[in-house]
Design an enzyme around this catalytic site. Sequence first.
Site, PDB file in Angstrom:
ATOM      1  N   THR A 143       0.884  -1.169   0.000  1.00 38.39           N
ATOM      2  CA  THR A 143       0.000   0.000   0.000  1.00 38.39           C
ATOM      3  C   THR A 143       0.918   1.214   0.000  1.00 38.39           C
ATOM      4  OG1 THR A 143      -0.087   0.259   2.375  1.00 38.39           O
ATOM      5  CG2 THR A 143      -1.731  -1.164   1.413  1.00 38.39           C
ATOM      6  N   GLU A 146      -5.524  -4.170   0.562  1.00 38.68           N
ATOM      7  CA  GLU A 146      -5.684  -5.255   1.533  1.00 38.68           C
ATOM      8  C   GLU A 146      -6.778  -6.239   1.126  1.00 38.68           C
ATOM      9  OE1 GLU A 146      -5.299  -2.110   2.114  1.00 38.68           O
ATOM     10  OE2 GLU A 146      -4.219  -1.686   3.979  1.00 38.68           O
ATOM     11  N   LYS A 198     -13.135  18.230  11.408  1.00 34.28           N
ATOM     12  CA  LYS A 198     -13.917  18.438  12.623  1.00 34.28           C
ATOM     13  C   LYS A 198     -13.926  19.929  12.941  1.00 34.28           C
ATOM     14  CE  LYS A 198     -14.985  14.268  14.550  1.00 34.28           C
ATOM     15  NZ  LYS A 198     -13.928  13.444  15.156  1.00 34.28           N
ATOM     16  N   TRP A 255     -18.872  17.678  12.291  1.00 37.94           N
ATOM     17  CA  TRP A 255     -18.115  16.970  11.308  1.00 37.94           C
ATOM     18  C   TRP A 255     -18.515  17.421   9.908  1.00 37.94           C
ATOM     19  CZ3 TRP A 255     -21.245  13.929   8.354  1.00 37.94           C
ATOM     20  CH2 TRP A 255     -20.661  12.922   7.603  1.00 37.94           C
TER      21      TRP A 255
HETATM   22  P1  ADP Z   1      -3.210   3.322  -1.842  1.00 39.23           P
HETATM   23  O1  ADP Z   1      -3.806   4.014  -3.023  1.00 39.23           O
HETATM   24  O2  ADP Z   1      -2.922   4.249  -0.727  1.00 39.23           O
HETATM   25  O3  ADP Z   1      -2.169   2.334  -2.165  1.00 39.23           O
HETATM   26  P2  ADP Z   1      -5.490   1.670  -1.809  1.00 39.23           P
HETATM   27  O4  ADP Z   1      -5.505   1.674  -3.271  1.00 39.23           O
HETATM   28  O5  ADP Z   1      -5.525   0.396  -1.107  1.00 39.23           O
HETATM   29  O6  ADP Z   1      -4.308   2.437  -1.239  1.00 39.23           O
HETATM   30  O7  ADP Z   1      -6.623   2.659  -1.332  1.00 39.23           O
HETATM   31  C1  ADP Z   1      -7.733   2.237  -0.660  1.00 39.23           C
HETATM   32  C2  ADP Z   1      -8.543   3.430  -0.280  1.00 39.23           C
HETATM   33  O8  ADP Z   1      -8.909   4.182  -1.437  1.00 39.23           O
HETATM   34  C3  ADP Z   1      -9.854   3.081   0.361  1.00 39.23           C
HETATM   35  O9  ADP Z   1      -9.706   2.781   1.718  1.00 39.23           O
HETATM   36  C4  ADP Z   1     -10.665   4.342   0.108  1.00 39.23           C
HETATM   37  O10 ADP Z   1     -10.360   5.349   1.039  1.00 39.23           O
HETATM   38  C5  ADP Z   1     -10.166   4.805  -1.226  1.00 39.23           C
HETATM   39  N1  ADP Z   1     -11.107   4.365  -2.276  1.00 39.23           N
HETATM   40  C6  ADP Z   1     -11.031   3.288  -3.062  1.00 39.23           C
HETATM   41  N2  ADP Z   1     -12.077   3.229  -3.909  1.00 39.23           N
HETATM   42  C7  ADP Z   1     -12.856   4.306  -3.639  1.00 39.23           C
HETATM   43  C8  ADP Z   1     -14.087   4.822  -4.156  1.00 39.23           C
HETATM   44  N3  ADP Z   1     -14.756   4.224  -5.135  1.00 39.23           N
HETATM   45  N4  ADP Z   1     -14.579   5.951  -3.599  1.00 39.23           N
HETATM   46  C9  ADP Z   1     -13.929   6.580  -2.603  1.00 39.23           C
HETATM   47  N5  ADP Z   1     -12.773   6.163  -2.083  1.00 39.23           N
HETATM   48  C10 ADP Z   1     -12.227   5.032  -2.591  1.00 39.23           C
END
Ligand code: ADP
Length: 570
Positions: A181, A326, A453, A458
């Site tokens: 990640t 994950e 916040k 919120w």
């Molecule tokens: P990174 O980009 O940091 O490597 P990930 O790809 O695993 O991590 O990102 C996951 C996160 O991306 C989710 O927990 C969420 O916050 C955001 N995310 C993924 N898909 C969507 C979506 N369709 N709408 C809003 N947020 C999203």
Amino acid sequence: MPGGADQTLIPFLWRAERLYDDTEIVSRTHEGRVRYDYADYADRARQLADVLSADGHGRGDRIATFCWNHHRHFETYFGVPGAGTQLHTINPLLPDHHVEFIVENADDRVIFVDPSLVEKLEGPAGSAAFDGVEQFVVMGDTVPDTSLSPVTDYESYVAGGDPGYEWPDIDEDQAAGMCYTSGTTGKPKGVEYTHQMLWAHTMTTLTPQGIPVADDDAVMPVVPMFHVNAWGLPFSTTAAGAKHVYPGPSPEPADLVSLIEDEGVTVSAGVPTVWLGIQQYLQEAEGDLSTLERVIIGGSAAPESLIRWYDQEHDVEVVHAWGMTEMSPIGTVASLKSGMDHLDYDGELDKRTKQGMPVPGLEMKVVDDDGNEVPWNGEDFGELLVRGPWVTREYFERPRATEEEFEDVPASDASGESEEQHSSGRWLRTGDVVTVDEEGYVDIVDRTDDVIKSGGEWISSVELENAIMAHDDVAEAAVVGVDHDTWGERPVAFVVPAGDVDEDALAGDIQAMIEADYPKWWRPDAIRFIDEIPKTATGKFSKMTLREEYGDRVHVQDVPEDAAPEAEEE
Ligand code: ADP
């Protein structure tokens, strides 16, 4: 195990090769457009596996890629796990010190690298973190002048392999893939995918309530293959026997549109930025999207205006999906449930703009700060927790992070079921703050880190961003909370205008639009126009960078009294 093979990736390839031997795999590369079929593909994947095995690589060895989306990268998708080794896809957009960290942490043995990324890899490769790397392989048929060593080219490397190589017996628990990640804070965290996780993920995505692919589809993943296996599409496309189209290094909107036109692409997938880029391109240039049936958008929220535009201008269905590294990564998909015929177009759009319903096989719950489940009423919010066969239960060699981000279920959980009924008792804390409506549609209101916040109340940065991005003169917008003496935090909007616009007038419009739809105290205290929103290595808005770059410099005025949270009438 009596009664047949384990749940591994190999049967997917076996089926494609036997049933769809002449279905095409097409790739835009630095050498031009390349095309071959599943019969050729399977031979080359076996050749690659044979070379890896002959070089002594087997179970437990990690084989990395540092590549864009193309056919050779796809060959590693079956060739590497098929040899019993583990495919570690590295994000080439990460800063050098992250690349060093993850290559050392994963103990990568071989690294496949694109010609255009050789120079980028040379920096971190000079460090001791790369001492365990035994071989660099450049994805082409020549080797450029480089300090990477020992190095060979891909075509010479696989040439020595036997296309008749027999896949070894593989356990479903064996690691097949790995992805880090990008970690907005701290070091990247490794997530390993077993064969069984990828098998289960492929099967759920192929269901009508997933992101299905049929054998007459032509699928173009724009989402990078280094990012959670391009959302599993190379596997599900193979399992379905469909055509693959890979857009190659750094595709521009014009490249993507011409691939759609020439190759008859029916399904594509990528983050919102990609589809915003194509939208902007098509507002000025000609382009034919008539073969395109649906695009899967995820990674960050798909703005309603974008979904509407593709629907109305090109008859392309946007399928909004949510997931995480994950989770291999698909979690929810916003397809319409049956029994929603009463909804008009706007009502349907409202559902389709949410992140959607959990795909079959996944469980979810939403908990408040005290860990109590919140009701599914579309209003109460809390953190989303998930578990399922393709959700990881730990981070690679990070027991502390694992402890923080997973929750072990007590003997009897909130639904009153005993743990024996749920052998996979461990819930992943997603860090996403959500509501769930009565029909089970998840709506992400923020990241736990990004929610603003103000005066104890919120404000959803995501909602404000969507509202601002609905304005025709806005290309991109990000809203962050900035420290404030009285209110704790106040929202500030960063806006990239679409072309040459009158900024004062646009700021006035935006404030008026927000005031019309939201409580007064949601109105951003400042609107800053900038040229580009900084992005993370996975193409998402980097709010951390915004806060760092601009946080101190944004002058936040005192909020007028009538705009304070307390003054708002319920
Ligand atoms: P990174 O980009 O940091 O490597 P990930 O790809 O695993 O991590 O990102 C996951 C996160 O991306 C989710 O927990 C969420 O916050 C955001 N995310 C993924 N898909 C969507 C979506 N369709 N709408 C809003 N947020 C999203």
